[in-house]
Write a protein that holds these residues in place. Sequence first.
Motif, mmCIF file in Angstrom:
data_model
loop_
_atom_site.group_PDB
_atom_site.id
_atom_site.type_symbol
_atom_site.label_atom_id
_atom_site.label_comp_id
_atom_site.label_asym_id
_atom_site.label_seq_id
_atom_site.Cartn_x
_atom_site.Cartn_y
_atom_site.Cartn_z
ATOM 1 N N PHE A 137 -16.569 -2.152 10.720
ATOM 2 C CA PHE A 137 -17.425 -3.038 9.738
ATOM 3 C C PHE A 137 -16.650 -3.637 8.662
ATOM 4 N N ALA A 138 -16.624 -2.884 7.650
ATOM 5 C CA ALA A 138 -15.745 -3.739 6.417
ATOM 6 C C ALA A 138 -14.631 -4.686 7.425
ATOM 7 N N GLN A 139 -13.709 -4.318 8.586
ATOM 8 C CA GLN A 139 -12.858 -4.905 8.185
ATOM 9 C C GLN A 139 -13.489 -6.638 9.480
ATOM 10 N N SER A 140 -14.400 -6.254 10.236
ATOM 11 C CA SER A 140 -14.964 -7.345 10.640
ATOM 12 C C SER A 140 -14.786 -8.495 9.944
ATOM 13 N N LEU A 141 -15.383 -7.959 9.167
ATOM 14 C CA LEU A 141 -15.867 -8.970 7.828
ATOM 15 C C LEU A 141 -15.187 -9.308 7.459
ATOM 16 N N TYR A 142 -14.505 -8.582 7.162
ATOM 17 C CA TYR A 142 -12.720 -9.500 6.676
ATOM 18 C C TYR A 142 -12.449 -10.861 7.374
ATOM 19 N N LYS A 143 -12.630 -9.964 8.340
ATOM 20 C CA LYS A 143 -11.915 -11.090 9.287
ATOM 21 C C LYS A 143 -11.986 -12.539 9.977
ATOM 22 N N GLU A 144 -13.464 -12.208 9.469
ATOM 23 C CA GLU A 144 -14.315 -13.295 9.372
ATOM 24 C C GLU A 144 -14.375 -14.285 8.269
ATOM 25 N N HIS A 145 -14.548 -13.950 7.109
ATOM 26 C CA HIS A 145 -13.762 -14.291 6.291
ATOM 27 C C HIS A 145 -12.698 -14.984 5.725
ATOM 28 N N ILE A 146 -11.325 -14.033 6.402
ATOM 29 C CA ILE A 146 -10.229 -14.733 6.973
ATOM 30 C C ILE A 146 -9.750 -15.663 7.592
ATOM 31 N N ILE A 219 -18.336 -13.616 23.255
ATOM 32 C CA ILE A 219 -18.587 -14.959 22.393
ATOM 33 C C ILE A 219 -18.266 -15.671 20.827
ATOM 34 N N ARG A 220 -17.639 -14.142 20.485
ATOM 35 C CA ARG A 220 -16.353 -15.173 19.450
ATOM 36 C C ARG A 220 -15.635 -13.459 19.373
ATOM 37 N N GLU A 221 -13.943 -14.235 19.708
ATOM 38 C CA GLU A 221 -12.893 -13.013 19.195
ATOM 39 C C GLU A 221 -12.405 -12.828 18.265
ATOM 40 N N SER A 222 -12.032 -11.617 17.816
ATOM 41 C CA SER A 222 -11.604 -11.738 16.531
ATOM 42 C C SER A 222 -9.954 -11.248 15.900
ATOM 43 N N LEU A 223 -9.334 -12.019 15.086
ATOM 44 C CA LEU A 223 -8.258 -11.956 15.092
ATOM 45 C C LEU A 223 -7.636 -10.788 14.858
ATOM 46 N N SER A 224 -6.185 -10.109 15.537
ATOM 47 C CA SER A 224 -6.016 -9.103 15.436
ATOM 48 C C SER A 224 -5.373 -8.969 13.934
ATOM 49 N N ASN A 225 -5.138 -8.056 14.108
ATOM 50 C CA ASN A 225 -4.960 -6.980 12.128
ATOM 51 C C ASN A 225 -3.906 -7.650 11.728
ATOM 52 N N GLU A 226 -2.730 -8.215 12.742
ATOM 53 C CA GLU A 226 -1.515 -8.718 12.044
ATOM 54 C C GLU A 226 -1.841 -10.032 12.474
ATOM 55 N N GLU A 227 -2.357 -10.650 12.878
ATOM 56 C CA GLU A 227 -3.044 -12.463 12.625
ATOM 57 C C GLU A 227 -3.665 -12.860 11.679
ATOM 58 N N ALA A 228 -5.009 -11.683 10.964
ATOM 59 C CA ALA A 228 -5.224 -11.404 9.452
ATOM 60 C C ALA A 228 -4.243 -11.483 8.519
ATOM 61 N N VAL A 229 -3.471 -10.273 8.796
ATOM 62 C CA VAL A 229 -2.928 -10.512 7.476
ATOM 63 C C VAL A 229 -1.624 -11.820 7.358
ATOM 64 N N LEU A 230 -1.405 -12.428 8.542
ATOM 65 C CA LEU A 230 -0.589 -13.230 8.336
ATOM 66 C C LEU A 230 -1.654 -14.152 7.613
ATOM 67 N N LYS A 231 -2.897 -14.487 8.454
ATOM 68 C CA LYS A 231 -3.609 -16.068 7.901
ATOM 69 C C LYS A 231 -3.877 -15.748 5.942
ATOM 70 N N GLN A 232 -4.256 -14.703 5.729
ATOM 71 C CA GLN A 232 -4.238 -14.239 4.681
ATOM 72 C C GLN A 232 -3.217 -14.903 3.949
ATOM 73 N N ARG A 266 2.462 -4.289 15.552
ATOM 74 C CA ARG A 266 1.218 -3.211 15.477
ATOM 75 C C ARG A 266 0.883 -2.423 14.616
ATOM 76 N N SER A 267 -0.697 -3.035 13.688
ATOM 77 C CA SER A 267 -1.662 -1.840 13.564
ATOM 78 C C SER A 267 -2.635 -1.691 13.461
ATOM 79 N N SER A 268 -3.102 -0.013 13.520
ATOM 80 C CA SER A 268 -4.092 -0.139 14.159
ATOM 81 C C SER A 268 -4.868 -0.346 13.130
ATOM 82 N N HIS A 269 -5.032 -0.171 11.891
ATOM 83 C CA HIS A 269 -6.368 -1.052 10.882
ATOM 84 C C HIS A 269 -5.726 -1.570 9.664
#
Length: 352
Positions: A137-146, A219-232, A266-269
């Motif tokens: 839940f926390a990771q998915s919510l974080y990626k939504e904000h990212i 409906i909506r495909e989330s960012l990968s962990n790597e994409e999220a870190v880069l975009k942050q 790739r990072s798993s979390h």
Amino acid sequence: MTIYLHSGLHKTGTTAIQYYAYKYRRLLRSKGILYPIIHRNLISIDKGHHLFAHSFSDHPESPPISRGKLLAYDWKSKSQKNNLDLLISAEPICRHTYKTKDCSWIEARHHYLEHLSNTLPPEQTKIILTLRRQDNFAQSLYKEHIVKGVSPLAKLSFKEFLSKIEGRNLNFYKNIAVFKKFFPNIQILIYEQLCNGDLPVNFFRSLGVSGLPNSNKIIRESLSNEEAVLKQILNQQIHSKAENIKLLKWIKSGNTQNIIKRTLPRSSHLWNSDEDRANFLDRYSQENKKINDEFLEGGEELFPSNHTPPQKKANIITLKPYLIKTLQILSSDIQQLLGEYRLRRIINAIEH
């Protein structure tokens, strides 16, 4: 008549369920459930019922409470006239507040749900809440904000983000208890179980509705962990929604995707280590047991165990040198998107 009030939580497939219910609303009607639609104007239709949820909150841009009461009256009248159950779906119900002077967040939740219970008869209403294991839940919510890019939360590291949300968003038990005070009939679903097959179909099956077609759609495909870190990192220099939209399109472009996959392990979390993630989950073990015992009659654990293998390739700390290399390779594109000055600030921030 039963009023099913599908109230989230966020990041548990609510949008997929709302799109599905809207698409198959005539079929659902034939099976005894009214899924109403909201006309914003002559050409705009809401697939979920967020306008209804917003009208009972204290947000300055929310519609008046009279709008929500009018919608509820209309929906209940149609359901009773046609001998149908009513499904209302709006995940903001799980977080909205109605604040009075000097009240706490939990007290503001009380006020919001009290307003709602004065409109929807508690004896006819069944709350549907879907829970998701706290780490996912926390990771998915974080990626939504990212993805959103411009909000203050979109610029935080994952560790900083967790410190902001743990007191409210992750306090599942207290939130359920507030619901129960006003709406005693509560059904708890588990996101990970709904995902075992077609999520919308499984959701409606839990309401006793079968014989529905598969959705076959993400409906909506989330960012990968790597994409999220880069975009942050890039979000630090994003100043408008227009810039953010361009950046998202660029990240998802073929060339950028190839470079990310080639240069970032790739990072798993998103935790700094597997131990940090395990400690995070341990903090919620007692709360999850209480939810399981009180609302699901005990038995198996509330959520499936974490079967993710230990991280061998990378974590957020060890990604740093790879991020620098990735940014250097992508520097000409970033300069074109954000300008040379902001590119230098991005590089300096990650190097130091």
